[in-house]
Design an enzyme around this catalytic site. Sequence first.
Site, PDB file in Angstrom:
ATOM      1  N   CYS A   1      -1.186   5.037  12.837  1.00  0.00           N
ATOM      2  CA  CYS A   1      -1.223   3.914  12.452  1.00  0.00           C
ATOM      3  C   CYS A   1      -0.290   4.127  10.730  1.00  0.00           C
ATOM      4  O   CYS A   1      -0.128   5.765  10.185  1.00  0.00           O
ATOM      5  CB  CYS A   1      -2.838   4.344  11.301  1.00  0.00           C
ATOM      6  SG  CYS A   1      -4.114   4.570  12.220  1.00  0.00           S
TER       7      CYS A   1
ATOM      8  N   SER B   1      -8.587  -6.670  10.536  1.00  0.00           N
ATOM      9  CA  SER B   1      -8.459  -5.153  10.015  1.00  0.00           C
ATOM     10  C   SER B   1      -7.968  -5.514   9.136  1.00  0.00           C
ATOM     11  O   SER B   1      -6.833  -6.601   8.671  1.00  0.00           O
ATOM     12  CB  SER B   1      -7.902  -4.021  10.394  1.00  0.00           C
ATOM     13  OG  SER B   1      -7.775  -3.304   9.303  1.00  0.00           O
TER      14      SER B   1
ATOM     15  N   ASN C   1      -1.143   9.883   8.149  1.00  0.00           N
ATOM     16  CA  ASN C   1       0.529  10.297   9.112  1.00  0.00           C
ATOM     17  C   ASN C   1       1.297   9.854   8.352  1.00  0.00           C
ATOM     18  O   ASN C   1       1.957   9.329   7.666  1.00  0.00           O
ATOM     19  CB  ASN C   1       0.388   9.309  10.208  1.00  0.00           C
ATOM     20  CG  ASN C   1      -1.038   9.347  11.199  1.00  0.00           C
ATOM     21  OD1 ASN C   1      -1.086  10.388  12.046  1.00  0.00           O
ATOM     22  ND2 ASN C   1      -1.084   8.086  11.449  1.00  0.00           N
TER      23      ASN C   1
ATOM     24  N   CYS D   1       1.313   3.710   3.099  1.00  0.00           N
ATOM     25  CA  CYS D   1       1.858   3.067   4.954  1.00  0.00           C
ATOM     26  C   CYS D   1       3.355   2.715   4.541  1.00  0.00           C
ATOM     27  O   CYS D   1       4.241   2.278   3.964  1.00  0.00           O
ATOM     28  CB  CYS D   1       0.542   1.478   4.971  1.00  0.00           C
ATOM     29  SG  CYS D   1       1.217   0.768   6.007  1.00  0.00           S
TER      30      CYS D   1
ATOM     31  N   SER E   1      -9.892  -1.633   5.458  1.00  0.00           N
ATOM     32  CA  SER E   1      -9.486  -0.715   4.488  1.00  0.00           C
ATOM     33  C   SER E   1     -10.071  -0.844   3.353  1.00  0.00           C
ATOM     34  O   SER E   1      -9.054  -1.185   2.295  1.00  0.00           O
ATOM     35  CB  SER E   1      -7.549  -1.018   4.498  1.00  0.00           C
ATOM     36  OG  SER E   1      -7.286  -1.203   6.144  1.00  0.00           O
TER      37      SER E   1
ATOM     38  N   GLU F   1      -0.352  -8.495   6.851  1.00  0.00           N
ATOM     39  CA  GLU F   1      -2.309  -8.530   6.933  1.00  0.00           C
ATOM     40  C   GLU F   1      -2.387  -9.350   7.590  1.00  0.00           C
ATOM     41  O   GLU F   1      -2.017 -10.527   7.274  1.00  0.00           O
ATOM     42  CB  GLU F   1      -1.938  -8.373   5.250  1.00  0.00           C
ATOM     43  CG  GLU F   1      -3.584  -9.314   4.624  1.00  0.00           C
ATOM     44  CD  GLU F   1      -4.456  -8.615   5.151  1.00  0.00           C
ATOM     45  OE1 GLU F   1      -4.748  -7.040   4.628  1.00  0.00           O
ATOM     46  OE2 GLU F   1      -5.008  -8.986   5.772  1.00  0.00           O
TER      47      GLU F   1
ATOM     48  N   CYS G   1       0.774  -0.706  -0.140  1.00  0.00           N
ATOM     49  CA  CYS G   1       0.139   0.104  -0.037  1.00  0.00           C
ATOM     50  C   CYS G   1       1.179   1.519  -0.002  1.00  0.00           C
ATOM     51  O   CYS G   1       1.668   1.128   1.183  1.00  0.00           O
ATOM     52  CB  CYS G   1      -1.019   0.024   0.867  1.00  0.00           C
ATOM     53  SG  CYS G   1      -1.947  -1.010   1.149  1.00  0.00           S
TER      54      CYS G   1
HETATM   55  N1  SAH Z   1      -3.527  -5.327   6.648  1.00  0.00           N
HETATM   56  C1  SAH Z   1      -4.266  -4.599   7.273  1.00  0.00           C
HETATM   57  C2  SAH Z   1      -3.691  -3.793   9.104  1.00  0.00           C
HETATM   58  C3  SAH Z   1      -3.103  -3.169   9.320  1.00  0.00           C
HETATM   59  S1  SAH Z   1      -4.164  -1.619   9.708  1.00  0.00           S
HETATM   60  C4  SAH Z   1      -5.410  -3.564   6.805  1.00  0.00           C
HETATM   61  O1  SAH Z   1      -5.057  -3.232   6.047  1.00  0.00           O
HETATM   62  O2  SAH Z   1      -6.570  -3.330   7.740  1.00  0.00           O
HETATM   63  C5  SAH Z   1      -3.982  -0.046   9.750  1.00  0.00           C
HETATM   64  C6  SAH Z   1      -5.019   0.798   9.367  1.00  0.00           C
HETATM   65  O3  SAH Z   1      -3.825   1.843   9.265  1.00  0.00           O
HETATM   66  C7  SAH Z   1      -5.292   0.061   7.885  1.00  0.00           C
HETATM   67  O4  SAH Z   1      -6.235   1.052   7.236  1.00  0.00           O
HETATM   68  C8  SAH Z   1      -4.088   1.473   6.961  1.00  0.00           C
HETATM   69  O5  SAH Z   1      -4.618   1.154   6.100  1.00  0.00           O
HETATM   70  C9  SAH Z   1      -3.939   3.050   7.810  1.00  0.00           C
HETATM   71  N2  SAH Z   1      -2.728   3.355   7.756  1.00  0.00           N
HETATM   72  C10 SAH Z   1      -1.747   2.780   6.929  1.00  0.00           C
HETATM   73  N3  SAH Z   1      -1.118   3.893   6.855  1.00  0.00           N
HETATM   74  C11 SAH Z   1      -1.382   5.218   6.766  1.00  0.00           C
HETATM   75  C12 SAH Z   1      -0.503   5.941   7.194  1.00  0.00           C
HETATM   76  N4  SAH Z   1      -0.152   6.243   6.809  1.00  0.00           N
HETATM   77  N5  SAH Z   1      -1.729   7.137   7.645  1.00  0.00           N
HETATM   78  C13 SAH Z   1      -3.015   7.074   8.146  1.00  0.00           C
HETATM   79  N6  SAH Z   1      -3.005   5.579   8.315  1.00  0.00           N
HETATM   80  C14 SAH Z   1      -2.542   4.164   7.653  1.00  0.00           C
END
Ligand code: SAH
Length: 370
Positions: free
Chosen positions: A344, A202, A301, A128, A224, A171, A125
């Site tokens: 996050c 999640s 973030n 992230c 997500s 994940e 992603c």
């Molecule tokens: N892989 C799983 C679990 C991670 S949850 C998933 O994708 O759901 C972490 C959450 O934070 C996810 O919704 C992800 O998309 C979000 N996230 C990832 N990077 C982020 C960032 N830089 N700022 C805000 N949210 C973010």
Amino acid sequence: MKSVLEPVKPKAINLLDFDRKGLAAFFVELGEKPFRATQLLKWIYQEEVEDFDLMTNLSKSLRVYLKENCYIATPEIVIEQIATDGTRKWALQTSCGNRVETVFIPEEGRGTLCVSSQIGCALACTFCSTAQQGFNRNLTTAEIIGQVIVAQKRLGPEKKITNVVMMGMGEPLLNFDNVVAAMNLMMDDFTFGLSKRRVTISTSGVVPAMHRLTQVCDVSLAVSLHAVTDELRDELVPINKKYSLKELMEACRENAKIAPRRTITFEYVMLDGINDSVQDARGLIKLLKSVPSKINLIPFNPFPNSAYRCSSKEAINRFKTLLNDAGIVTTVRKTRGEDIDAACGQLVGQVEDKSRRHLKIKPVGSEHAA
Ligand code: SAH
């Protein structure tokens, strides 16, 4: 059937790798009664006893067997950081020398633990920072439930973990069996006894595993989403190229049918100029029409070299109002633990990348990732 006195492999089995069903099967294979599983869970999780000699309701021969073949081990806290808002982040050392991160978020009346499922993440992603680390391996069940055990020990009885979210590194649905066993343990009456509403998994949308989860494990589901067209989602959450929005929504609908009044939480990261327009909000309303949903807007973030900016306050509020007016419960996630990079998408740990991702991905920031 094996005799309990006949060792299999020396010290091979970490008993934290089993949920109650797994433990019962383990004992039955040893010629023991399945209720030994409950006895052992009580010793480990309620009495916090690790010395098999002290487990007095087990027979002498079983204690000897366990001593010779089994152990109880959690990952070890090597760094603790406490943010000004009380959020705590721990780096935990795993047996292979890598580190994963676990975050505790205290709130009025509850304490949420954000748990990692993998060392790094195999998905890419673009927004992230865990994704930038590459991927090493799946965490074992012991390493996942171990995060809850060590965090609760460290926090002490005053600060109870009341909720767990599988929203740390990795994940979770790509580590299906270990994550499901660990969640079963979190909900077991003889361990942490959390209700299924307080354990949330999640996912970025691993559709076949979502179907499987619906069949075998009743926990709260968060998805997500982050984009409402396949075109944009293919880019932000590349697993979308494999499982389209249509398939994802179908899996959500199926999951929502498990229980009456169940809602699915959709996470939506707010990226300035990328997915935060009025048109995006309208698309989201339309997409979620057929699924009982809540929306959690996550202000982006930033992390070093990230190619995005967070949407403005005005854009986030406009987005939220449109969704609320359409009757969808929408909250904006409060950013917590920012000063210790515990928010996050900021969890990085220490990952020896085995995916050789860095050889495939251009350095972020060298061009706009979108
Ligand atoms: N892989 C799983 C679990 C991670 S949850 C998933 O994708 O759901 C972490 C959450 O934070 C996810 O919704 C992800 O998309 C979000 N996230 C990832 N990077 C982020 C960032 N830089 N700022 C805000 N949210 C973010």
